[in-house]
Enzyme design. Structure first.
Site, PDB file in Angstrom:
ATOM      1  N   THR A 160       0.869  -1.189   0.000  1.00  0.00           N
ATOM      2  CA  THR A 160       0.000   0.000   0.000  1.00  0.00           C
ATOM      3  C   THR A 160       0.903   1.235   0.000  1.00  0.00           C
ATOM      4  O   THR A 160       1.371   1.653  -1.041  1.00  0.00           O
ATOM      5  CB  THR A 160      -0.972  -0.001   1.205  1.00  0.00           C
ATOM      6  OG1 THR A 160      -0.243  -0.228   2.410  1.00  0.00           O
ATOM      7  CG2 THR A 160      -2.027  -1.064   1.046  1.00  0.00           C
ATOM      8  N   LYS A 186       4.027  -7.042   3.954  1.00  0.00           N
ATOM      9  CA  LYS A 186       3.779  -5.635   3.648  1.00  0.00           C
ATOM     10  C   LYS A 186       3.460  -4.921   4.955  1.00  0.00           C
ATOM     11  O   LYS A 186       2.926  -5.491   5.905  1.00  0.00           O
ATOM     12  CB  LYS A 186       2.643  -5.470   2.636  1.00  0.00           C
ATOM     13  CG  LYS A 186       1.260  -5.865   3.097  1.00  0.00           C
ATOM     14  CD  LYS A 186       0.491  -4.842   3.886  1.00  0.00           C
ATOM     15  CE  LYS A 186       0.467  -3.510   3.174  1.00  0.00           C
ATOM     16  NZ  LYS A 186      -0.175  -2.472   4.068  1.00  0.00           N
ATOM     17  N   THR A 197       1.885  -8.839  11.587  1.00  0.00           N
ATOM     18  CA  THR A 197       2.078  -7.559  10.922  1.00  0.00           C
ATOM     19  C   THR A 197       0.840  -7.278  10.103  1.00  0.00           C
ATOM     20  O   THR A 197      -0.137  -8.010  10.166  1.00  0.00           O
ATOM     21  CB  THR A 197       3.324  -7.575  10.038  1.00  0.00           C
ATOM     22  OG1 THR A 197       3.478  -6.277   9.466  1.00  0.00           O
ATOM     23  CG2 THR A 197       3.229  -8.606   8.942  1.00  0.00           C
ATOM     24  N   GLU A 280       6.551   4.620   7.329  1.00  0.00           N
ATOM     25  CA  GLU A 280       6.125   5.844   6.643  1.00  0.00           C
ATOM     26  C   GLU A 280       6.951   7.046   7.103  1.00  0.00           C
ATOM     27  O   GLU A 280       6.947   7.398   8.285  1.00  0.00           O
ATOM     28  CB  GLU A 280       4.637   6.089   6.894  1.00  0.00           C
ATOM     29  CG  GLU A 280       3.767   5.078   6.155  1.00  0.00           C
ATOM     30  CD  GLU A 280       2.293   5.203   6.471  1.00  0.00           C
ATOM     31  OE1 GLU A 280       1.484   4.639   5.694  1.00  0.00           O
ATOM     32  OE2 GLU A 280       1.931   5.833   7.480  1.00  0.00           O
TER      33      GLU A 280
END
Length: 409
Positions: A160, A186, A197, A280
């Site tokens: 994503t 991911k 996760t 991020e």
């Protein structure tokens, strides 16, 4: 932004396991966003799922199908993963859409619906674009392959906000036979797994009973995916699956289990660390080591308190040697009867805290230099016992805010 350079490994084939992908346009046109994994009849599977009370519809259906498969079918045969839409917070319609996805793939493959496990990741609270998803399934199914390229495509197809695919592989010798373990994962934001996760899929060609596989998965998850955090948020969609195709040597002796378990843990930790390195907006990869705790949970409580502190994380982002923030975070951890005079704290090779305050040897120049590094280790010794824990996290940058402010646009 991501910390360090990472290349997706060349994955060896795993006998009787195939992966396929498609570009269904679920959120972003021309991006791989649909993945199908085929496992052989008689394979063993173990899974762990999010503990978030608002768990996504595919989590509910996957757990139901796993519970049903032993008595009603020949076992799980397919996994189907979509990105771009989490199918979470979608009520009964979400459940029906997850079931319909399984039904359509089951029809294509000629298996029972309960032999298919669904997984989703992406935006929460929006209905799945079912017409696009279902239209993409035939292409994903038709592309099934055992090749290294198929592993890479699948690694890309589950992303994503990630900036790169995450894979790990190990081969080991067990009783003169070669055993392979491959894994993809991911995750980049909404990372403080409460079992796993966001999504992780690990497979081996070894023969392992379901009961042993379950134990191996939970042990390895505890020291890997359950030891990472980016932002302290547990996803609605977290899932980690461990698949044994049962095509190779049987893992059952104590020595074989120890050897295999160590290799599996290496794969899990590598994937977990890749998630943190790709956090991020991350510019720092931070290891928190807590030692001499009264119990492992106490060590984890201290480590996660520091890892979740916005003040610590922003100081890390700025390379600001504001060590008092670390001391304060340790002090507010949920631990009774701290003896602060017994605690030492080091950043890298620089002692910052001892005897209840700043270490005599500390200098601002040394602290600033170690905080400027890309890979940072914070070591906290509590002086309370013999247990320890290790947690990995990131800094908190302006880019993290930008990514999440713009995520739906």
């Amino acid at each position: 932004m991501a910390v360090g350079v990472s290349e997706f490994p060349i994955m060896p084939e795993i006998a009787a396991l195939r992966l396929g992908t498609a570009r269904a346009g679920i959120k972003t046109p021309e991006r791989r966003d649909l993945v199908v994994v085929e496992v052989p009849e008689g394979a063993s599977l173990a899974g762990v799922f999010t503990l978030n009370a608002f768990c996504a519809a595919p989590v509910t259906i996957a757990k139901q199908h796993l519970a049903e498969q032993g008595s009603t079918t020949g076992g799980t045969r397919y996994l189907v993963v979509n990105t771009g839409n989490a199918n979470a917070g979608t009520g009964q319609q979400g459940i029906e859409d997850a079931r319909l996805t399984c039904e359509e793939l089951a029809r294509l493959a000629g298996v029972e619906t309960s032999s298919v496990l669904p997984f989703s990741t992406g935006v929460i609270g929006e209905p799945l674009p079912m017409s696009r998803l279902l239209a993409g399934l035939p292409a994903a199914y038709a592309s099934l392959s055992q090749s290294a390229q198929a592993w890479l495509a699948a690694g890309e197809g589950i992303l994503t906000t990630d900036t790169r695919a995450k894979g790990a592989t190990r081969t080991l010798n067990v009783g003169g036979s070669t055993v392979t373990i491959n894994g993809i994962a991911k995750g980049s934001g909404m990372i403080k797994p409460n079992m796993a996760t966001m999504l992780g899929f690990v497979a081996t060609d070894a023969s392992i009973s379901p009961e042993v596989l379950e134990s191996l998965l939970r042990d390895s998850v505890a020291t890997s995916f359950n030891s990472i955090t980016v932002d302290g948020d547990t996803s609605t969609n977290d899932a980690c699956m461990l698949i044994s195709t049962n095509q190779g040597v049987r893992i059952e002796s104590e020595d074989a289990l120890a050897h295999f378990g160590a290799a599996l843990e290496e794969v899990m930790i590598e994937l977990a660390q890749e998630i943190v390195r790709d956090g991020e907006g991350a510019s720092k990869f931070v290891t928190l080591e807590v030692e001499q705790a009264a119990c492992r949970q106490e060590a984890l409580d201290v480590a996660f308190t520091v890892a979740h502190s916005p003040l610590v994380k922003t100081a890390l982002a700025a390379s600001d040697a504001n060590w008092g923030r670390i001391l304060a975070a340790v002090g507010r951890a949920p631990v009774d009867n701290f003896d602060v005079a017994a605690i030492t704290i080091d950043i890298g090779d620089v002692r910052i805290v001892e005897h209840g305050g700043r270490a005599e040897s500390y200098t601002e120049a040394a602290g600033s230099a170690v905080m400027a590094e890309e890979n940072i280790t914070i070591r906290i010794v509590l002086g309370r016992g013999a247990d320890s824990a290790r947690v990995w996290t990131t800094d908190l940058t302006q880019q993290y805010v930008a990514i999440n402010a713009d995520y739906r646009s």
